[in-house]
Design an enzyme around this catalytic site. Structure first.
Site, PDB file in Angstrom:
ATOM      1  N   PHE A 162      54.373 -19.293  17.993  1.00  0.00           N
ATOM      2  CA  PHE A 162      54.781 -18.046  18.650  1.00  0.00           C
ATOM      3  C   PHE A 162      53.982 -17.883  19.930  1.00  0.00           C
ATOM      4  CE2 PHE A 162      54.642 -13.654  19.903  1.00  0.00           C
ATOM      5  CZ  PHE A 162      55.978 -13.299  19.836  1.00  0.00           C
ATOM      6  N   ASP A 247      46.611 -21.249  23.393  1.00  0.00           N
ATOM      7  CA  ASP A 247      47.077 -19.871  23.312  1.00  0.00           C
ATOM      8  C   ASP A 247      46.198 -19.141  22.296  1.00  0.00           C
ATOM      9  OD1 ASP A 247      48.263 -17.451  22.900  1.00  0.00           O
ATOM     10  OD2 ASP A 247      50.314 -18.207  22.779  1.00  0.00           O
ATOM     11  N   LYS A 276      46.023  -9.400  24.371  1.00  0.00           N
ATOM     12  CA  LYS A 276      45.774  -8.513  23.241  1.00  0.00           C
ATOM     13  C   LYS A 276      44.417  -7.798  23.301  1.00  0.00           C
ATOM     14  CE  LYS A 276      49.482  -9.982  20.392  1.00  0.00           C
ATOM     15  NZ  LYS A 276      50.068 -11.227  19.939  1.00  0.00           N
TER      16      LYS A 276
HETATM   17  C1  LIG Z   1      51.249 -11.754  20.749  1.00  0.00           C
HETATM   18  C2  LIG Z   1      51.228 -13.169  21.165  1.00  0.00           C
HETATM   19  C3  LIG Z   1      51.821 -13.573  22.381  1.00  0.00           C
HETATM   20  C4  LIG Z   1      52.615 -12.643  23.257  1.00  0.00           C
HETATM   21  O1  LIG Z   1      51.898 -11.572  23.736  1.00  0.00           O
HETATM   22  P1  LIG Z   1      52.670 -10.270  24.271  1.00  0.00           P
HETATM   23  O2  LIG Z   1      51.576  -9.412  24.825  1.00  0.00           O
HETATM   24  O3  LIG Z   1      53.377  -9.667  23.109  1.00  0.00           O
HETATM   25  O4  LIG Z   1      53.629 -10.751  25.311  1.00  0.00           O
HETATM   26  C5  LIG Z   1      51.686 -14.901  22.736  1.00  0.00           C
HETATM   27  N1  LIG Z   1      51.019 -15.782  21.966  1.00  0.00           N
HETATM   28  C6  LIG Z   1      50.450 -15.417  20.808  1.00  0.00           C
HETATM   29  C7  LIG Z   1      49.702 -16.442  20.002  1.00  0.00           C
HETATM   30  C8  LIG Z   1      50.550 -14.113  20.344  1.00  0.00           C
HETATM   31  O5  LIG Z   1      50.030 -13.776  19.172  1.00  0.00           O
END
Ligand SMILES: *Cc1c(COP(=O)(O)O)cnc(C)c1O
Length: 420
Positions: A162, A247, A276
């Site tokens: 994701f 990520d 985040k």
């Molecule tokens: C939440 C998340 C995203 C996307 O972040 P948004 O602020 O919702 O666009 C990308 N990668 C990972 C691993 C995430 O948990």
């Protein structure tokens, strides 16, 4: 209270069904279901206040937050330390665009680069934007530095990943719900199984620009790769001159018991992607952090964002970095995460198939014969514990790291009731 009107003063067509003065949870749920697109299916709780690990609904019932807005609330709800900084900055300067310098943006970049042991930072707003930025960096680097023929760059991604919701990012997804009928999609992604370094090595070609990876898959169900895997990924990247794009939007910034989850294997990626918790749940702020060699591909006019690097978000994020340096909250995540997992595994839970955890990032798989995880999240909600299912059979527990042992005990009592 009067109904909202259309901008020309005529009555809004959907006025009829909306309650005139919404006050109950049921009212707010009805309004939300009527006026917001149905791209989420929330649990039936309407939050109106948050403090630390606790949320209060409009009827005054309290809940322990074990989701933390997918780790964006790692430092707790309405954290006083960050609100103070935000409030001061808010009345000084909030936004001037990158058309000018600010006395927050450069310092934010410096301090975040230092925290990541890297050189250059590119600030954005949401996680997805930061992932997009990393993909663009890797492609441009492949063409301009590595020498991949134009438009041939490949990025390797992993099943169950994701990375966000933009059209390009969903093109790299293995979830059909995420991509169905949103095409045509962006080409250039190669998918391999997560945790299999032989499959990864076999997928690398001279056109591979980068490998986009979550060191622990979050939305995928808190999937921790086998020991040594991240080191193997690092080696494959180094040997083939491929960029390691980590990520860490969900795993980074202390959640897993280290500042970065890559550190569990002593691995330094080429790019960190953060978001985040960087905004302390007050503001969205994200960033890509990397070496000069990669980040120099961005020249004036090649990439940008109106709100990216705004002084208000940067001031808050600087305080987050300072907090991490001063308080080492990763140690707290490590200790309390171990305490939570111990509590979950102390006595067998009959409805649970597996529990995985690293720091305060815990996934619990429900046995298939007891139905979907979502149903247990509803039951937990009724008992005052808020958490969400991911991928059908997994419940994720990721409370704010400011949680106390006594609060974990409180949650454990209820989790036990529901899953025993
Ligand atoms: C939440 C998340 C995203 C996307 O972040 P948004 O602020 O919702 O666009 C990308 N990668 C990972 C691993 C995430 O948990």
């Amino acid at each position: 209270m009067r109904h909202p009107k259309n901008i020309d003063g005529t009555a809004n067509a959907s006025d009829e069904k909306a309650p005139t003065s919404p006050s109950t949870s049921a009212d707010h749920i009805r309004i939300t279901e009527q006026f917001s697109a149905h791209n989420y299916s929330p649990l039936g709780v309407v939050i109106s206040k948050g403090q630390g690990v606790w949320l209060t609904d409009v009827e005054g019932k309290r809940y322990l937050d074990m989701l933390s807005a997918y780790s964006a609330v790692t430092w707790g709800h309405c954290p006083a330390r960050f609100i103070k900084v935000a409030t001061e900055q808010m009345s000084r300067l909030t936004l001037c665009s990158r058309g000018f310098y600010s006395d927050q943006t450069g310092l934010f970049c410096k301090e975040l680069a230092e925290l990541c042991k890297m050189e250059v930072v590119l600030p954005m707003n949401t996680g997805a934007e930061a992932v997009e930025t990393a993909l663009k960096a890797a492609r441009k680097w492949a063409y301009e530095v590595k020498g991949v023929p134009d438009n041939k760059a490949e990025i390797i991604v992993f099943s169950g990943n994701f990375h966000g919701r933009t059209t390009t990012i969903i093109s790299a997804s293995s979830s059909s719900a995420s991509k169905n009928h949103f095409g045509p999609l962006t080409p250039g992604f190669i998918m391999v199984p997560y945790g299999d370094s032989a499959a990864l090595a076999a997928a690398v070609t001279p056109h591979t620009a980068g490998i986009l990876i979550e060191p622990i898959q979050g939305e995928g169900g808190v999937i921790i790769p086998p020991e040594g895997y991240l080191r193997a990924v690092r080696k494959i990247c180094t040997d083939n001159r491929v960029l390691f794009l980590a990520d860490e939007i969900q795993t980074g910034l202390c959640r897993t018991g280290k500042v970065f989850a890559c550190e569990h294997e002593g691995v330094q990626p080429d790019l960190y992607i953060l978001g985040k918790a960087l905004g302390a749940s007050l503001l969205p702020i994200s960033a890509v952090i990397g070496s000069k060699e990669v980040m120099q591909v961005f020249t004036p006019g090649t990439h940008g964002s109106t709100f990216g690097g705004n002084p208000l978000a940067c001031a808050v994020a600087r305080e987050v970095i300072k907090y991490i340096r001063e308080e080492s909250p990763e140690n707290r995540a490590k200790e309390l995460g171990a305490y939570l997992v111990e509590g979950l595994t102390a006595k067998p839970l009959s409805k649970v198939a597996e529990i995985r955890g690293r720091g305060l990032f815990v996934g619990l798989d429900v046995r298939k014969e007891f139905g979907k995880a979502k149903h247990f999240c509803h039951e937990l909600k009724d008992l005052g514990v808020l958490c969400k299912d991911t991928r059908d059979s997994t419940i994720r527990f990721a409370p704010p790291v400011v949680i106390e042992k006594s609060e974990i005990d409180w949650a454990l009592e209820r989790i036990r009731k529901v899953l025993e």
